[in-house]
Write a protein that holds these residues in place. Structure first.
Motif, PDB file in Angstrom:
ATOM      1  N   THR A   1       0.807  -1.232   0.000  1.00  0.00           N
ATOM      2  CA  THR A   1       0.000   0.000   0.000  1.00  0.00           C
ATOM      3  C   THR A   1       0.836   1.275   0.000  1.00  0.00           C
ATOM      4  N   MET A   2       2.119   1.187   0.309  1.00  0.00           N
ATOM      5  CA  MET A   2       2.914   2.406   0.497  1.00  0.00           C
ATOM      6  C   MET A   2       3.015   3.240  -0.782  1.00  0.00           C
ATOM      7  N   ARG A   3       2.924   2.587  -1.949  1.00  0.00           N
ATOM      8  CA  ARG A   3       3.057   3.318  -3.210  1.00  0.00           C
ATOM      9  C   ARG A   3       1.742   3.922  -3.681  1.00  0.00           C
ATOM     10  N   SER A   4       0.636   3.500  -3.131  1.00  0.00           N
ATOM     11  CA  SER A   4      -0.685   3.805  -3.674  1.00  0.00           C
ATOM     12  C   SER A   4      -0.884   5.285  -3.969  1.00  0.00           C
ATOM     13  N   PHE A   5      -0.684   6.117  -2.954  1.00  0.00           N
ATOM     14  CA  PHE A   5      -0.827   7.564  -3.134  1.00  0.00           C
ATOM     15  C   PHE A   5       0.508   8.285  -3.006  1.00  0.00           C
ATOM     16  N   ALA A   6       1.415   7.740  -2.192  1.00  0.00           N
ATOM     17  CA  ALA A   6       2.688   8.411  -1.961  1.00  0.00           C
ATOM     18  C   ALA A   6       3.482   8.580  -3.255  1.00  0.00           C
ATOM     19  N   GLU A   7       3.532   7.532  -4.064  1.00  0.00           N
ATOM     20  CA  GLU A   7       4.279   7.599  -5.313  1.00  0.00           C
ATOM     21  C   GLU A   7       3.627   8.581  -6.283  1.00  0.00           C
ATOM     22  N   GLU A   8       2.305   8.594  -6.314  1.00  0.00           N
ATOM     23  CA  GLU A   8       1.618   9.525  -7.209  1.00  0.00           C
ATOM     24  C   GLU A   8       1.776  10.960  -6.753  1.00  0.00           C
TER      25      GLU A   8
ATOM     26  N   ALA B   1      -7.127  -0.826   3.941  1.00  0.00           N
ATOM     27  CA  ALA B   1      -7.770   0.489   4.083  1.00  0.00           C
ATOM     28  C   ALA B   1      -6.890   1.443   4.878  1.00  0.00           C
ATOM     29  N   VAL B   2      -6.335   0.967   5.982  1.00  0.00           N
ATOM     30  CA  VAL B   2      -5.461   1.813   6.802  1.00  0.00           C
ATOM     31  C   VAL B   2      -4.173   2.134   6.046  1.00  0.00           C
ATOM     32  N   GLY B   3      -3.648   1.149   5.310  1.00  0.00           N
ATOM     33  CA  GLY B   3      -2.444   1.392   4.522  1.00  0.00           C
ATOM     34  C   GLY B   3      -2.646   2.468   3.473  1.00  0.00           C
ATOM     35  N   LEU B   4      -3.796   2.455   2.820  1.00  0.00           N
ATOM     36  CA  LEU B   4      -4.108   3.503   1.840  1.00  0.00           C
ATOM     37  C   LEU B   4      -4.224   4.866   2.512  1.00  0.00           C
ATOM     38  N   LEU B   5      -4.827   4.884   3.681  1.00  0.00           N
ATOM     39  CA  LEU B   5      -4.957   6.147   4.415  1.00  0.00           C
ATOM     40  C   LEU B   5      -3.588   6.719   4.732  1.00  0.00           C
ATOM     41  N   MET B   6      -2.680   5.893   5.218  1.00  0.00           N
ATOM     42  CA  MET B   6      -1.342   6.367   5.565  1.00  0.00           C
ATOM     43  C   MET B   6      -0.568   6.802   4.321  1.00  0.00           C
ATOM     44  N   SER B   7      -0.772   6.108   3.213  1.00  0.00           N
ATOM     45  CA  SER B   7      -0.100   6.487   1.971  1.00  0.00           C
ATOM     46  C   SER B   7      -0.603   7.823   1.449  1.00  0.00           C
ATOM     47  N   SER B   8      -1.856   8.143   1.756  1.00  0.00           N
ATOM     48  CA  SER B   8      -2.423   9.412   1.286  1.00  0.00           C
ATOM     49  C   SER B   8      -1.915  10.607   2.088  1.00  0.00           C
ATOM     50  N   LEU B   9      -1.235  10.342   3.206  1.00  0.00           N
ATOM     51  CA  LEU B   9      -0.779  11.424   4.073  1.00  0.00           C
ATOM     52  C   LEU B   9       0.616  11.938   3.742  1.00  0.00           C
TER      53      LEU B   9
ATOM     54  N   VAL C   1     -15.347  -4.226   9.722  1.00  0.00           N
ATOM     55  CA  VAL C   1     -16.078  -3.497   8.679  1.00  0.00           C
ATOM     56  C   VAL C   1     -16.111  -1.999   8.979  1.00  0.00           C
ATOM     57  N   THR C   2     -16.428  -1.656  10.222  1.00  0.00           N
ATOM     58  CA  THR C   2     -16.523  -0.243  10.596  1.00  0.00           C
ATOM     59  C   THR C   2     -15.177   0.455  10.489  1.00  0.00           C
ATOM     60  N   ALA C   3     -14.127  -0.189  11.003  1.00  0.00           N
ATOM     61  CA  ALA C   3     -12.794   0.417  10.951  1.00  0.00           C
ATOM     62  C   ALA C   3     -12.320   0.578   9.511  1.00  0.00           C
ATOM     63  N   SER C   4     -12.624  -0.396   8.658  1.00  0.00           N
ATOM     64  CA  SER C   4     -12.236  -0.301   7.244  1.00  0.00           C
ATOM     65  C   SER C   4     -12.950   0.862   6.562  1.00  0.00           C
ATOM     66  N   MET C   5     -14.253   0.979   6.802  1.00  0.00           N
ATOM     67  CA  MET C   5     -15.027   2.060   6.195  1.00  0.00           C
ATOM     68  C   MET C   5     -14.555   3.422   6.693  1.00  0.00           C
ATOM     69  N   LEU C   6     -14.188   3.505   7.973  1.00  0.00           N
ATOM     70  CA  LEU C   6     -13.697   4.770   8.519  1.00  0.00           C
ATOM     71  C   LEU C   6     -12.385   5.170   7.856  1.00  0.00           C
ATOM     72  N   ALA C   7     -11.476   4.210   7.690  1.00  0.00           N
ATOM     73  CA  ALA C   7     -10.197   4.506   7.049  1.00  0.00           C
ATOM     74  C   ALA C   7     -10.391   4.942   5.603  1.00  0.00           C
ATOM     75  N   LEU C   8     -11.275   4.281   4.884  1.00  0.00           N
ATOM     76  CA  LEU C   8     -11.542   4.662   3.490  1.00  0.00           C
ATOM     77  C   LEU C   8     -12.194   6.031   3.406  1.00  0.00           C
ATOM     78  N   PHE C   9     -13.092   6.323   4.357  1.00  0.00           N
ATOM     79  CA  PHE C   9     -13.728   7.643   4.388  1.00  0.00           C
ATOM     80  C   PHE C   9     -12.686   8.738   4.621  1.00  0.00           C
ATOM     81  N   LEU C  10     -11.781   8.515   5.567  1.00  0.00           N
ATOM     82  CA  LEU C  10     -10.752   9.522   5.866  1.00  0.00           C
ATOM     83  C   LEU C  10      -9.807   9.713   4.679  1.00  0.00           C
ATOM     84  N   ALA C  11      -9.472   8.622   3.990  1.00  0.00           N
ATOM     85  CA  ALA C  11      -8.621   8.739   2.820  1.00  0.00           C
ATOM     86  C   ALA C  11      -9.310   9.528   1.716  1.00  0.00           C
TER      87      ALA C  11
END
Length: 233
Positions: free
Chosen positions: A67-74, A146-154, A216-226
């Motif tokens: 997940t580290m490349r998902s948003f960080a690389e872009e 989901a959490v990995g994507l959130l961290m990559s977006s930061l 499910v809830t934690a995944s949806m929260l992470a995706l929402f924040l991302a």
């Protein structure tokens, strides 16, 4: 929906075109195969519980690499701005990256089903805990991605994104171990946030709605924040 399918195909092709996905899959399956062989020949018991826990640990260590490349690389290459200016919504971008990465992780898990088939061929395993264990792994993977994507977006640094993901996973893993240090009601909050606390019962064959709801809830929260973070750019 068509836009989401196109983005998903693009992200999946990008993952499959990169050596990272193949390297992570190879490491995952090699370590798991070694552990399975060692456990089977040592205990001679048709039980996958130890292997399921091993997959739990390996996914915590390896998913951040995916997940580290998902948003960080872009962000680093400044292609994220071009993507955000295209006629696609932020939610579609996040869901496409999420679905593509999760597909790879679930593919790795599916390959491990070979061990269950081996046990079924030469023994009589209890399939109830195995089914529940793989359900737990699917929910566990959905949360990690989901959490990995959130961290990559930061951040635009891939190493920082991976470090943030692993740090978050470890804090969730050991959340219940510090609960005795906290006053009420924070001790209960720490216990309820425990990753292993919701994973372990399912691997044992006990599926509770509260455990499923946690993932499910934690995944949806992470995706929402991302998604919200991308919308603010």
């Amino acid at each position: 929906m068509k836009t989401l399918r196109i983005l998903f195909a693009k992200e999946l092709n990008a993952i499959l075109a990169s050596p990272i996905g193949y390297t992570v899959s190879a490491v995952f399956l090699l370590v798991l195969g070694y552990t399975f062989s060692l456990t089977l020949f040592t205990t001679k018991v048709a039980n996958l519980q130890y292997i399921l826990h091993q997959m739990y640990v390996l996914s915590i260590l390896l998913v951040p690499v995916l997940t580290m490349r998902s948003f960080a690389e872009e962000r680093r290459s400044e292609t994220l701005e071009l993507l955000l200016t295209a006629p696609v919504g932020e939610l579609s971008i996040v869901l496409a990256k999420y679905a593509a990465t999760l597909t790879l992780v679930l593919g790795m898990f599916a390959a491990s089903l070979l061990y269950a088939l081996i046990l079924d061929r030469y023994g009589e395993p209890d399939w109830g805990p195995i089914y529940a264990g793989y359900l737990a792994l699917m929910l566990h993977a959905s949360l990690l991605v989901a959490v990995g994507l959130l961290m990559s977006s930061l951040t635009e640094n891939q190493v920082v994104a991976a470090a943030l993901s692993i740090g978050t996973f470890l804090m969730l893993w050991f959340a219940d171990s510090v609960s005795y240090l906290l006053p009420p009601p924070f001790d209960s909050v720490a216990i309820n946030l425990s990753l292993i606390g919701h994973f372990k019962p399912m691997v044992s064959g006990s599926v509770f709605l509260s455990d499923v709801g946690y993932f499910v809830t934690a995944s949806m929260l992470a995706l929402f924040l991302a998604t919200w973070g991308l919308a603010q750019r």
